[in-house]
Design a protein around this motif. Structure first.
Motif, PDB file in Angstrom:
ATOM      1  N   GLN A  74      -8.141 -15.020 -13.741  1.00  0.00           N
ATOM      2  CA  GLN A  74      -7.406 -15.025 -12.480  1.00  0.00           C
ATOM      3  C   GLN A  74      -7.088 -13.628 -11.960  1.00  0.00           C
ATOM      4  O   GLN A  74      -6.737 -13.468 -10.796  1.00  0.00           O
ATOM      5  N   THR A  75      -7.222 -12.617 -12.790  1.00  0.00           N
ATOM      6  CA  THR A  75      -6.874 -11.273 -12.348  1.00  0.00           C
ATOM      7  C   THR A  75      -7.959 -10.687 -11.458  1.00  0.00           C
ATOM      8  O   THR A  75      -9.132 -11.069 -11.531  1.00  0.00           O
ATOM      9  N   SER A  76      -7.574  -9.752 -10.623  1.00  0.00           N
ATOM     10  CA  SER A  76      -8.533  -9.056  -9.769  1.00  0.00           C
ATOM     11  C   SER A  76      -9.436  -8.164 -10.604  1.00  0.00           C
ATOM     12  O   SER A  76      -9.060  -7.700 -11.692  1.00  0.00           O
ATOM     13  N   SER A  77     -10.620  -7.903 -10.090  1.00  0.00           N
ATOM     14  CA  SER A  77     -11.470  -6.898 -10.711  1.00  0.00           C
ATOM     15  C   SER A  77     -10.958  -5.515 -10.303  1.00  0.00           C
ATOM     16  O   SER A  77     -10.215  -5.377  -9.324  1.00  0.00           O
ATOM     17  N   GLU A  78     -11.383  -4.504 -11.035  1.00  0.00           N
ATOM     18  CA  GLU A  78     -10.968  -3.149 -10.661  1.00  0.00           C
ATOM     19  C   GLU A  78     -11.554  -2.734  -9.316  1.00  0.00           C
ATOM     20  O   GLU A  78     -10.927  -1.992  -8.560  1.00  0.00           O
ATOM     21  N   VAL A  79     -12.735  -3.219  -9.010  1.00  0.00           N
ATOM     22  CA  VAL A  79     -13.369  -2.868  -7.735  1.00  0.00           C
ATOM     23  C   VAL A  79     -12.531  -3.366  -6.570  1.00  0.00           C
ATOM     24  O   VAL A  79     -12.233  -2.615  -5.628  1.00  0.00           O
ATOM     25  N   THR A  80     -12.101  -4.629  -6.622  1.00  0.00           N
ATOM     26  CA  THR A  80     -11.302  -5.171  -5.524  1.00  0.00           C
ATOM     27  C   THR A  80      -9.878  -4.634  -5.555  1.00  0.00           C
ATOM     28  O   THR A  80      -9.256  -4.454  -4.500  1.00  0.00           O
ATOM     29  N   SER A  81      -9.346  -4.353  -6.731  1.00  0.00           N
ATOM     30  CA  SER A  81      -7.995  -3.768  -6.818  1.00  0.00           C
ATOM     31  C   SER A  81      -7.957  -2.376  -6.201  1.00  0.00           C
ATOM     32  O   SER A  81      -7.002  -2.014  -5.507  1.00  0.00           O
ATOM     33  N   ALA A  82      -8.984  -1.597  -6.468  1.00  0.00           N
ATOM     34  CA  ALA A  82      -9.040  -0.253  -5.885  1.00  0.00           C
ATOM     35  C   ALA A  82      -9.132  -0.331  -4.364  1.00  0.00           C
ATOM     36  O   ALA A  82      -8.548   0.502  -3.649  1.00  0.00           O
ATOM     37  N   TYR A  83      -9.845  -1.340  -3.868  1.00  0.00           N
ATOM     38  CA  TYR A  83      -9.927  -1.509  -2.411  1.00  0.00           C
ATOM     39  C   TYR A  83      -8.552  -1.852  -1.837  1.00  0.00           C
ATOM     40  O   TYR A  83      -8.146  -1.285  -0.815  1.00  0.00           O
ATOM     41  N   LYS A  84      -7.833  -2.764  -2.479  1.00  0.00           N
ATOM     42  CA  LYS A  84      -6.474  -3.094  -2.031  1.00  0.00           C
ATOM     43  C   LYS A  84      -5.618  -1.826  -1.966  1.00  0.00           C
ATOM     44  O   LYS A  84      -4.898  -1.591  -0.993  1.00  0.00           O
ATOM     45  N   ALA A  85      -5.696  -1.038  -3.019  1.00  0.00           N
ATOM     46  CA  ALA A  85      -4.862   0.162  -3.098  1.00  0.00           C
ATOM     47  C   ALA A  85      -5.178   1.136  -1.969  1.00  0.00           C
ATOM     48  O   ALA A  85      -4.288   1.855  -1.494  1.00  0.00           O
ATOM     49  N   SER A  86      -6.430   1.148  -1.510  1.00  0.00           N
ATOM     50  CA  SER A  86      -6.808   2.066  -0.428  1.00  0.00           C
ATOM     51  C   SER A  86      -6.133   1.716   0.894  1.00  0.00           C
ATOM     52  O   SER A  86      -6.116   2.525   1.822  1.00  0.00           O
ATOM     53  N   LEU A  87      -5.558   0.515   0.975  1.00  0.00           N
ATOM     54  CA  LEU A  87      -4.956   0.043   2.218  1.00  0.00           C
ATOM     55  C   LEU A  87      -3.449   0.309   2.297  1.00  0.00           C
ATOM     56  O   LEU A  87      -2.835   0.012   3.319  1.00  0.00           O
ATOM     57  N   VAL A  88      -2.863   0.825   1.213  1.00  0.00           N
ATOM     58  CA  VAL A  88      -1.407   1.001   1.190  1.00  0.00           C
ATOM     59  C   VAL A  88      -1.030   2.452   0.904  1.00  0.00           C
ATOM     60  O   VAL A  88      -1.821   3.223   0.365  1.00  0.00           O
ATOM     61  N   GLN A  89       0.197   2.777   1.267  1.00  0.00           N
ATOM     62  CA  GLN A  89       0.775   4.079   0.946  1.00  0.00           C
ATOM     63  C   GLN A  89       2.283   3.963   1.101  1.00  0.00           C
ATOM     64  O   GLN A  89       2.784   2.971   1.630  1.00  0.00           O
ATOM     65  N   GLY A  90       2.996   4.964   0.637  1.00  0.00           N
ATOM     66  CA  GLY A  90       4.446   4.952   0.791  1.00  0.00           C
ATOM     67  C   GLY A  90       5.174   5.315  -0.477  1.00  0.00           C
ATOM     68  O   GLY A  90       4.589   5.737  -1.480  1.00  0.00           O
ATOM     69  N   GLU A  91       6.485   5.127  -0.440  1.00  0.00           N
ATOM     70  CA  GLU A  91       7.350   5.484  -1.551  1.00  0.00           C
ATOM     71  C   GLU A  91       7.475   4.354  -2.573  1.00  0.00           C
ATOM     72  O   GLU A  91       7.584   4.600  -3.761  1.00  0.00           O
ATOM     73  N   LYS A  92       7.485   3.097  -2.094  1.00  0.00           N
ATOM     74  CA  LYS A  92       7.754   1.995  -3.025  1.00  0.00           C
ATOM     75  C   LYS A  92       6.968   0.743  -2.649  1.00  0.00           C
ATOM     76  O   LYS A  92       6.933   0.341  -1.485  1.00  0.00           O
ATOM     77  N   LEU A  93       6.366   0.135  -3.660  1.00  0.00           N
ATOM     78  CA  LEU A  93       5.655  -1.138  -3.517  1.00  0.00           C
ATOM     79  C   LEU A  93       6.140  -2.087  -4.601  1.00  0.00           C
ATOM     80  O   LEU A  93       6.294  -1.680  -5.753  1.00  0.00           O
ATOM     81  N   ILE A  94       6.380  -3.354  -4.231  1.00  0.00           N
ATOM     82  CA  ILE A  94       6.764  -4.372  -5.204  1.00  0.00           C
ATOM     83  C   ILE A  94       5.700  -5.460  -5.245  1.00  0.00           C
ATOM     84  O   ILE A  94       5.383  -6.077  -4.226  1.00  0.00           O
ATOM     85  N   ASP A  95       5.144  -5.661  -6.432  1.00  0.00           N
ATOM     86  CA  ASP A  95       4.176  -6.732  -6.673  1.00  0.00           C
ATOM     87  C   ASP A  95       4.962  -7.902  -7.263  1.00  0.00           C
ATOM     88  O   ASP A  95       5.368  -7.868  -8.422  1.00  0.00           O
ATOM     89  N   ILE A  96       5.192  -8.943  -6.440  1.00  0.00           N
ATOM     90  CA  ILE A  96       6.068 -10.039  -6.879  1.00  0.00           C
ATOM     91  C   ILE A  96       5.332 -11.100  -7.696  1.00  0.00           C
ATOM     92  O   ILE A  96       5.948 -12.048  -8.182  1.00  0.00           O
ATOM     93  N   THR A  97       4.019 -10.948  -7.861  1.00  0.00           N
ATOM     94  CA  THR A  97       3.228 -11.872  -8.699  1.00  0.00           C
ATOM     95  C   THR A  97       2.368 -11.029  -9.633  1.00  0.00           C
ATOM     96  O   THR A  97       1.141 -11.141  -9.648  1.00  0.00           O
ATOM     97  N   GLY A  98       3.012 -10.194 -10.425  1.00  0.00           N
ATOM     98  CA  GLY A  98       2.354  -9.085 -11.127  1.00  0.00           C
ATOM     99  C   GLY A  98       1.196  -9.427 -12.032  1.00  0.00           C
ATOM    100  O   GLY A  98       0.236  -8.666 -12.139  1.00  0.00           O
ATOM    101  N   GLY A  99       1.282 -10.554 -12.777  1.00  0.00           N
ATOM    102  CA  GLY A  99       0.186 -10.939 -13.657  1.00  0.00           C
ATOM    103  C   GLY A  99      -0.147  -9.896 -14.708  1.00  0.00           C
ATOM    104  O   GLY A  99       0.733  -9.227 -15.267  1.00  0.00           O
TER     105      GLY A  99
END
Length: 388
Positions: A74-99
């Protein structure tokens, strides 16, 4: 509970030494450790072997502990996770379904502080320990319910990320948004009050129009494919956004760049008989075909309003799909085609593939394309050469 013996150097050295071994053969020998059962040992070994291409960082790091097979699937692959990360920035992020923490790991490369929240105690403990092993210092991990955590969180948040479970209490797969856990339709207002941006990871089978009709403040929708196989849909919501969403088609590990599309719901593609080239949209493009102006973007005409094949006299470089040329009509009733091998392509043809194969004795195990389709002028059978 995590077996503490997994963290000993003896167990970790055994796992490393047997990384290329067949677990079935090792099962006959049993576990050499009194405090680790054979099943526990081989489960850790097999999971590490299985994630080699999906999670190379975890595979290459000694000491990593793995949860259940289902958690890994059920976890993301590193390829898709890295893509997600490229879409965000800032001081704080909360992953409410951390897995298992793969997304949080990559978010931590882009955001100053990441909070990983997972309600499954053992999974949260595994993820937290692995963050230490991976030497990630800007992730805090909490064993709590993600929705309750964010409801009680009072500090400013730049991004909230949620990947809702697509299984119900009976472990049956669910599709609709209100059946997922957490129910995004119930909590989206609260999430947008807490964060400037909300990112949601959704199942690839969800319809884009269905999403836009039920989720609010959608800024972008990313259709994320890997080598033309759609893996996930990412929805980005912004607190004060009131415009139309943009669609981004991302085919990772492929030759073509991201395609940005302004969706047009209920679009009618212009129709034409086949020209020099035929274009078959790939899986990622098929996902948004009903809302994409193929003519405005690529100058393409559809063969028929119900046929997902397009045509043009121009060769389009880096088209997100397949391109065929040298199109010639075939009459299967004439000539000896029985027993011949083809790659059968079926698009809006009145006879189904099993009946076609039975009637004409064709094999669907070849490479040369045989296209069964329909245009405005009627049904056609074409042989065509794939050029990309």
């Amino acid at each position: 509970m995590i077996n503490p013996a997994f963290h000993t150097s003896e167990v970790q050295n055994w796992l490393k030494e047997n990384l290329q071994s067949d677990p079935r053969q090792l099962a006959f020998k049993g576990s050499p450790f009194s405090d680790v059962s054979t099943q526990e040992l081989l489960n850790q070994l097999q999971l590490r072997q299985n994630i080699r291409s999906k999670l190379p960082t975890w595979y290459d790091t000694d000491g990593i502990i793995y949860p259940t097979k289902v958690n890994i699937e059920q976890t993301s692959s590193e390829v898709t996770s890295a893509y997600k990360a490229s879409l965000v920035q800032g001081e704080k992020l909360i992953d409410i379904t951390g897995g298992f923490g793969v997304d949080a790991y990559h978010f931590a490369k882009r955001v100053k502080n990441v909070i990983h929240v997972e309600r499954n105690t053992e999974l949260q403990q595994i993820a937290a320990k692995n963050f230490e092993i991976l030497q990630v210092g800007n992730i805090q991990s909490f064993n709590e319910d993600g929705v309750e955590f964010i409801e009680n969180y009072s500090e400013e948040v730049d991004v909230i990320f949620a990947d809702p479970s697509r299984r119900d209490g009976s472990n049956a797969r669910v599709i609709l948004l209100h059946d997922m856990q957490p129910d995004l339709l119930k909590i989206q207002d609260m999430l947008l009050e807490k964060a400037h941006t909300v990112m949601l990871k959704l199942a690839p089978m969800l319809d884009i129009q269905y999403i836009t009709e039920r989720l609010k403040n959608i800024f972008q929708i990313h259709i994320v494919a890997v080598q033309n196989e759609v893996k996930e849909i990412l929805v980005l919501q912004k607190r004060f956004y009131a415009g139309s969403p943009k669609i981004i088609l991302a085919n990772l590990q492929s030759e073509w760049e991201n395609i940005h599309i302004q969706p047009i719901f209920g679009i009618e593609h212009p129709i034409a008989e086949p020209k020099k080239y035929l274009y078959l949209p790939g899986n990622a493009l098929m996902k948004i075909l009903r809302i994409t102006d193929m003519h405005a973007i690529w100058g393409l005409h559809a063969l028929h309003r119900d046929t997902s094949i397009f045509t043009s006299d121009a060769l389009i470089e880096h088209f997100p799909g397949e391109v065929f040329s040298n199109i010639r009509e075939i009459n299967l009733k004439k000539g000896n085609f029985r027993g011949t091998s083809w790659r059968i392509i079926h698009r809006n043809f009145p006879v189904k593939i099993p009946e076609i194969k039975r009637k004409f004795g064709l094999k669907d195990d070849g490479t040369q394309a045989l296209i069964f389709t329909q245009t405005q002028s009627g049904s056609h059978i074409w042989e065509a050469d794939k050029i990309k």
